[in-house]
Design a protein around this motif. Structure first.
Motif, short mmCIF file in Angstrom:
data_model
loop_
_atom_site.label_atom_id
_atom_site.label_comp_id
_atom_site.label_asym_id
_atom_site.label_seq_id
_atom_site.Cartn_x
_atom_site.Cartn_y
_atom_site.Cartn_z
N ALA A 27 0.78 -1.30 0.05
CA ALA A 27 0.08 0.08 -0.01
C ALA A 27 0.79 1.08 -0.03
CB ALA A 27 -0.97 0.06 1.30
N LEU A 28 0.66 2.11 -0.71
CA LEU A 28 1.33 3.38 -0.80
C LEU A 28 0.45 4.39 -0.31
CD1 LEU A 28 2.43 3.33 -4.45
CD2 LEU A 28 3.63 2.74 -2.45
N LYS A 36 1.92 9.78 -4.25
CA LYS A 36 1.57 8.26 -4.25
C LYS A 36 1.20 7.69 -5.70
CE LYS A 36 -1.90 8.96 -1.44
NZ LYS A 36 -1.73 10.36 -1.33
N SER A 37 0.25 8.67 -6.28
CA SER A 37 -0.39 8.30 -7.65
C SER A 37 0.64 8.26 -8.68
CB SER A 37 -1.71 8.83 -7.98
OG SER A 37 -2.59 8.59 -7.06
N SER A 38 1.76 9.23 -8.60
CA SER A 38 2.72 9.45 -9.42
C SER A 38 3.61 8.27 -9.38
CB SER A 38 3.50 10.69 -9.33
OG SER A 38 2.80 11.82 -9.53
N LEU A 39 3.98 7.77 -8.30
CA LEU A 39 4.97 6.62 -8.29
C LEU A 39 4.16 5.54 -8.73
CD1 LEU A 39 7.54 5.16 -7.06
CD2 LEU A 39 6.15 5.08 -4.79
N PRO A 158 -8.67 2.55 -5.42
CA PRO A 158 -10.02 1.59 -5.98
C PRO A 158 -11.26 1.81 -5.09
CG PRO A 158 -8.38 0.33 -4.63
CD PRO A 158 -7.91 1.64 -4.70
N THR A 159 -11.30 2.46 -3.81
CA THR A 159 -12.47 2.68 -3.02
C THR A 159 -12.62 4.21 -3.03
OG1 THR A 159 -11.42 2.50 -1.06
CG2 THR A 159 -12.28 0.49 -1.69
N THR A 189 -3.77 4.14 -1.65
CA THR A 189 -5.26 4.43 -0.79
C THR A 189 -4.86 5.51 0.25
OG1 THR A 189 -7.00 3.14 0.43
CG2 THR A 189 -4.70 2.49 0.88
N HIS A 190 -6.00 6.22 0.67
CA HIS A 190 -6.23 6.83 1.91
C HIS A 190 -6.97 6.07 3.07
CE1 HIS A 190 -4.68 10.62 0.75
NE2 HIS A 190 -5.26 10.72 -0.44
#
Length: 216
Positions: A27-28, A36-39, A158-159, A189-190
């Protein structure tokens, strides 16, 4: 990873050194804007690294052109986005079958139908995305991501667009599908409950890895 901004270059990620083992779930996590999303996009070959190298399944992604990257993702990766990215003019069945057909799978429609059944949407196979709820659309997106039986499954929030009940259902499906196909799972995810299901959590702040936490 550095991008050009109006005021000059902006560093998105820096000093990243990371290894992910086969079959691991990672999990990032971190605040918005931490990278996070860039990685995740770099790991999937959907963005380009400014410096450094990304090796996946023995292949150097940073040396590939766009066509090779697309073929590599087709053959080895499944990607799930927060905003679903289903094709609105295609039915659920056609959406799931599309990557199979692109890969030249002979029984694409049968395989797609089986994946829809696996996420509990066999009865919705003839419906279009606009006729389905957000939770149903994300389940179709999950079915599409795993239909090719990828070695690596990437999921970006995803959620994030789902309510509590639908989010919980998608979490269960995500890990069930991961286990069924034996894929390596990397997700952004957060949601603490989703991150807590992973073998390892990687926390980013200001484009750097600041902490790694193993599962209890």
């Amino acid at each position: 990873m550095t991008l050009d901004g109006n005021a000059g270059p902006v560093t998105i990620l820096q000093d990243i050194s990371l290894e992910v083992e086969k079959g691991e779930s990672l999990a990032l996590v971190g605040p918005s804007g931490s990278g996070k999303s860039s990685l995740l996009m770099l790991l999937g070959g959907l963005e380009r690294a400014t410096e450094g190298r990304i090796t996946c399944l023995g292949e150097d992604l940073t040396a590939m052109n766009e066509d090779r990257l697309a073929r590599f993702r087709r053959d080895h990766m499944g990607v799930v986005f927060q905003s679903f990215h289903l094709i609105p003019t295609m039915t659920a069945l056609e959406n799931v079958a599309t990557p199979l057909e692109l890969a030249g799978v002979a029984d694409a429609m049968a395989r797609a139908a089986a994946e829809l059944e696996a996420v509990g949407l066999g009865h919705r196979s003839g419906h279009y995305p606009g006729q389905m709820s957000g939770g149903e659309q994300q389940r179709v997106a999950l079915a599409r991501a795993v239909a090719t039986r990828p070695k690596i499954l990437l999921a970006d929030e995803p959620t994030g667009n789902l309510d509590g009940a639908n989010g919980d259902a998608v979490i269960e499906l995500l890990f069930d599908l991961r286990d069924r196909h034996g894929a390596t799972l990397i997700l952004v995810t957060h949601a603490p409950e989703l991150a807590g299901r992973c073998d390892r959590q990687l926390r980013l702040t200001d484009g750097k890895i600041v902490r790694t936490e193993q599962a209890a």
